[in-house]
Design a protein around this motif. Structure first.
Motif, PDB file in Angstrom:
ATOM      1  N   CYS A  62      85.208 -56.780  24.533  1.00 40.04           N
ATOM      2  CA  CYS A  62      85.861 -55.810  25.416  1.00 40.04           C
ATOM      3  C   CYS A  62      84.974 -54.587  25.600  1.00 40.04           C
ATOM      4  CB  CYS A  62      87.204 -55.402  24.819  1.00 40.04           C
ATOM      5  SG  CYS A  62      88.117 -54.180  25.792  1.00 40.04           S
ATOM      6  N   ILE A  63      84.871 -54.120  26.826  1.00 41.74           N
ATOM      7  CA  ILE A  63      84.217 -52.853  27.129  1.00 41.74           C
ATOM      8  C   ILE A  63      85.304 -51.830  27.438  1.00 41.74           C
ATOM      9  CG2 ILE A  63      82.645 -51.630  28.686  1.00 41.74           C
ATOM     10  CD1 ILE A  63      81.271 -54.282  29.221  1.00 41.74           C
ATOM     11  N   ALA A  64      85.180 -50.640  26.853  1.00 42.16           N
ATOM     12  CA  ALA A  64      86.154 -49.573  27.085  1.00 42.16           C
ATOM     13  C   ALA A  64      85.458 -48.401  27.773  1.00 42.16           C
ATOM     14  CB  ALA A  64      86.782 -49.129  25.766  1.00 42.16           C
ATOM     15  N   PRO A  65      85.416 -48.397  29.100  1.00 38.26           N
ATOM     16  CA  PRO A  65      84.771 -47.282  29.803  1.00 38.26           C
ATOM     17  C   PRO A  65      85.580 -45.995  29.666  1.00 38.26           C
ATOM     18  CG  PRO A  65      85.022 -49.227  31.215  1.00 38.26           C
ATOM     19  CD  PRO A  65      85.886 -49.427  30.017  1.00 38.26           C
ATOM     20  N   GLY A  66      84.875 -44.880  29.800  1.00 36.28           N
ATOM     21  CA  GLY A  66      85.555 -43.592  29.778  1.00 36.28           C
ATOM     22  C   GLY A  66      84.904 -42.605  30.724  1.00 36.28           C
ATOM     23  N   ASN A  67      85.714 -41.964  31.544  1.00 37.68           N
ATOM     24  CA  ASN A  67      85.244 -40.943  32.480  1.00 37.68           C
ATOM     25  C   ASN A  67      84.175 -41.471  33.420  1.00 37.68           C
ATOM     26  OD1 ASN A  67      85.391 -38.416  33.623  1.00 37.68           O
ATOM     27  ND2 ASN A  67      83.928 -37.476  32.213  1.00 37.68           N
ATOM     28  N   ILE A  68      84.413 -42.686  33.928  1.00 35.48           N
ATOM     29  CA  ILE A  68      83.545 -43.276  34.954  1.00 35.48           C
ATOM     30  C   ILE A  68      84.255 -43.111  36.290  1.00 35.48           C
ATOM     31  CG2 ILE A  68      82.301 -45.316  35.717  1.00 35.48           C
ATOM     32  CD1 ILE A  68      81.418 -44.444  32.961  1.00 35.48           C
ATOM     33  N   PRO A  69      83.721 -42.347  37.230  1.00 36.89           N
ATOM     34  CA  PRO A  69      84.401 -42.161  38.514  1.00 36.89           C
ATOM     35  C   PRO A  69      84.556 -43.474  39.274  1.00 36.89           C
ATOM     36  CG  PRO A  69      82.689 -40.510  38.204  1.00 36.89           C
ATOM     37  CD  PRO A  69      82.501 -41.528  37.114  1.00 36.89           C
ATOM     38  N   THR A  70      85.793 -43.881  39.510  1.00 38.88           N
ATOM     39  CA  THR A  70      86.099 -45.095  40.270  1.00 38.88           C
ATOM     40  C   THR A  70      87.322 -44.820  41.135  1.00 38.88           C
ATOM     41  OG1 THR A  70      87.669 -46.073  38.695  1.00 38.88           O
ATOM     42  CG2 THR A  70      85.305 -46.481  38.291  1.00 38.88           C
ATOM     43  N   PRO A  71      87.615 -45.717  42.088  1.00 38.00           N
ATOM     44  CA  PRO A  71      88.775 -45.496  42.962  1.00 38.00           C
ATOM     45  C   PRO A  71      90.106 -45.821  42.319  1.00 38.00           C
ATOM     46  CG  PRO A  71      87.121 -46.951  43.994  1.00 38.00           C
ATOM     47  CD  PRO A  71      86.790 -46.847  42.547  1.00 38.00           C
ATOM     48  N   ILE A  72      90.152 -46.293  41.052  1.00 39.72           N
ATOM     49  CA  ILE A  72      91.399 -46.821  40.511  1.00 39.72           C
ATOM     50  C   ILE A  72      92.490 -45.772  40.411  1.00 39.72           C
ATOM     51  CG2 ILE A  72      90.712 -46.500  38.093  1.00 39.72           C
ATOM     52  CD1 ILE A  72      92.250 -49.104  37.484  1.00 39.72           C
ATOM     53  N   LEU A  73      92.144 -44.534  40.027  1.00 41.36           N
ATOM     54  CA  LEU A  73      93.181 -43.520  39.872  1.00 41.36           C
ATOM     55  C   LEU A  73      93.820 -43.175  41.208  1.00 41.36           C
ATOM     56  CD1 LEU A  73      94.640 -41.805  37.839  1.00 41.36           C
ATOM     57  CD2 LEU A  73      92.905 -40.029  38.119  1.00 41.36           C
ATOM     58  N   ALA A  74      93.027 -43.208  42.269  1.00 38.48           N
ATOM     59  CA  ALA A  74      93.581 -42.890  43.590  1.00 38.48           C
ATOM     60  C   ALA A  74      94.675 -43.875  43.988  1.00 38.48           C
ATOM     61  CB  ALA A  74      92.472 -42.889  44.636  1.00 38.48           C
ATOM     62  N   SER A  75      94.605 -45.101  43.447  1.00 35.98           N
ATOM     63  CA  SER A  75      95.611 -46.104  43.784  1.00 35.98           C
ATOM     64  C   SER A  75      96.974 -45.762  43.206  1.00 35.98           C
ATOM     65  CB  SER A  75      95.172 -47.484  43.285  1.00 35.98           C
ATOM     66  OG  SER A  75      95.151 -47.515  41.867  1.00 35.98           O
ATOM     67  N   SER A  76      97.035 -44.815  42.285  1.00 34.65           N
ATOM     68  CA  SER A  76      98.305 -44.446  41.671  1.00 34.65           C
ATOM     69  C   SER A  76      99.038 -43.372  42.468  1.00 34.65           C
ATOM     70  CB  SER A  76      98.068 -43.938  40.238  1.00 34.65           C
ATOM     71  OG  SER A  76      97.363 -42.709  40.263  1.00 34.65           O
ATOM     72  N   ALA A  77      98.418 -42.892  43.535  1.00 36.95           N
ATOM     73  CA  ALA A  77      99.001 -41.771  44.275  1.00 36.95           C
ATOM     74  C   ALA A  77      99.705 -42.236  45.543  1.00 36.95           C
ATOM     75  CB  ALA A  77      97.912 -40.771  44.651  1.00 36.95           C
ATOM     76  N   THR A  78     100.767 -41.548  45.895  1.00 34.35           N
ATOM     77  CA  THR A  78     101.387 -41.713  47.202  1.00 34.35           C
ATOM     78  C   THR A  78     100.842 -40.630  48.121  1.00 34.35           C
ATOM     79  OG1 THR A  78     103.216 -40.246  46.644  1.00 34.35           O
ATOM     80  CG2 THR A  78     103.478 -42.573  46.088  1.00 34.35           C
ATOM     81  N   ASP A  79     101.148 -40.733  49.400  1.00 35.41           N
ATOM     82  CA  ASP A  79     100.662 -39.717  50.342  1.00 35.41           C
ATOM     83  C   ASP A  79     101.178 -38.336  49.972  1.00 35.41           C
ATOM     84  OD1 ASP A  79      99.288 -41.596  51.774  1.00 35.41           O
ATOM     85  OD2 ASP A  79     100.906 -41.949  53.209  1.00 35.41           O
ATOM     86  N   GLU A  80     102.407 -38.282  49.411  1.00 39.65           N
ATOM     87  CA  GLU A  80     103.002 -37.000  49.100  1.00 39.65           C
ATOM     88  C   GLU A  80     102.304 -36.291  47.936  1.00 39.65           C
ATOM     89  OE1 GLU A  80     104.940 -39.901  49.181  1.00 39.65           O
ATOM     90  OE2 GLU A  80     105.275 -39.580  51.314  1.00 39.65           O
ATOM     91  N   ASP A  81     101.807 -37.077  46.961  1.00 33.32           N
ATOM     92  CA  ASP A  81     101.234 -36.421  45.790  1.00 33.32           C
ATOM     93  C   ASP A  81      99.727 -36.581  45.696  1.00 33.32           C
ATOM     94  OD1 ASP A  81     102.167 -38.915  43.238  1.00 33.32           O
ATOM     95  OD2 ASP A  81     100.782 -39.021  44.926  1.00 33.32           O
ATOM     96  N   ARG A  82      99.088 -36.985  46.803  1.00 30.92           N
ATOM     97  CA  ARG A  82      97.641 -37.218  46.741  1.00 30.92           C
ATOM     98  C   ARG A  82      96.881 -35.929  46.423  1.00 30.92           C
ATOM     99  NH1 ARG A  82      95.149 -41.589  47.606  1.00 30.92           N
ATOM    100  NH2 ARG A  82      96.983 -42.490  48.595  1.00 30.92           N
ATOM    101  N   GLU A  83      97.296 -34.815  47.016  1.00 28.65           N
ATOM    102  CA  GLU A  83      96.625 -33.545  46.721  1.00 28.65           C
ATOM    103  C   GLU A  83      96.827 -33.166  45.251  1.00 28.65           C
ATOM    104  OE1 GLU A  83      96.652 -28.843  48.098  1.00 28.65           O
ATOM    105  OE2 GLU A  83      97.696 -30.358  49.305  1.00 28.65           O
TER     106      GLU A  83
END
Length: 280
Positions: free
Chosen positions: A184-205
């Motif tokens: 297993c590889i455990a990345p940390g603080n690697i900028p990727t698009p995954i966190l953006a997928s957790s946002a709705t339009d209302e809370d994107r900012e």
């Protein structure tokens, strides 16, 4: 640049982010490559890009949350390239960003666990079934330091990554008899698009502000001050995929600039002698 020459590899979630970095690195090392994802346009574009430089890659639409599609992916790799030597279970999604645990309804729990955990478990199982009958192989599972270190927010995501770590160790023990290594590889603080997928339009900012604050805090806490990249994770995946790690299984490799090792001291020592005096 031929460490994977003659080897067949699958990278799930390979169309962007860390998966894309791994796919590019594997192709550069001569692997016959299957890129799997649900974002067809991105995946097909990546494969075209790789093949234009002399790689041998194909794209396959795969939702790892559906077990049948994972099995079909493995079968497709074997039928297309004649075998399977490396399986990288990278596909994953984030749980929604909430204001806190009291506001969490766990509406996305089933989907996050199905993609992040069940998809990875099925990928490990189906790849190992082939590898066990064909001389072994390497399975690389992508976790996160979020599965090692506790923290507030995205609790379902963190729980899924902790499950990945434990499953990896269990699978490594069971499959070692067949010369199938599981790490297993455990990345940390690697900028990727995954966190953006957790946002709705209302809370994107709000998400963008939250992410900037978290990344700033992680930079402050990280011993190494250089920023991590998908290429750094790809190098770790390459190591675990090749014979260089032939005696390595059941491990969790953080690629995080030292974050899980501990926080930095409050000030930098003036020189090495001062550092030695502090240690003595």
């Amino acid at each position: 640049m031929t460490e994977l020459a003659g080897k067949v590899a699958i990278v799930t979630g390979g169309a962007s982010g860390i998966g894309r970095g791994i796919a590019q690195r594997f192709a550069a090392e001569g692997a016959h490559l299957v890129v799997a994802d649900v974002r067809d346009e991105l995946g097909e574009s990546l494969v075209d890009e790789l093949n234009s430089t002399g790689a041998n890659a194909v794209y396959r639409h795969t939702d790892v949350g559906e077990q049948a599609q994972v099995g079909e992916l493995v079968d497709a790799a074997v039928s297309t390239f004649g075998g399977l030597h490396v399986m990288v279970n990278n596909a994953g999604i984030s749980s929604p960003l909430r204001k806190g645990l009291f506001h969490e309804d766990f509406e996305e729990f089933d989907r996050v666990m199905r993609v992040n955990v069940l998809g990875l478990m099925a990928g490990t199982r189906d790849a190992a079934r082939h590898m066990a009958d064909n001389g072994g192989g390497s399975i690389v599972n992508l976790g996160s330091i979020g599965g090692i270190q506790a923290g507030g927010g995205v609790s379902t995501y963190r729980a899924s990554k902790a499950a990945i770590i434990h499953f990896t160790k269990c699978a490594a023990i069971e499959l070692a008899h067949y010369e199938v290594r599981v790490n297993c590889i455990a990345p940390g603080n690697i900028p990727t698009p995954i966190l953006a997928s957790s946002a709705t339009d209302e809370d994107r900012e709000r998400l963008e502000r939250f992410e900037a604050r978290i990344r700033r805090q992680m930079r402050d806490d990280r011993p190494l001050k250089r920023e991590g990249t998908a290429d750094d994770v790809a190098e770790a995946a390459l190591y675990l995929a090749t014979d260089r790690s032939r005696y390595v299984t059941g491990t969790v490799l953080p690629v995080d600039g030292g974050t899980v090792a501990g926080k930095v001291i409050s000030r930098k020592p003036a020189d090495k002698s001062e550092n030695l005096q502090q240690q003595g």
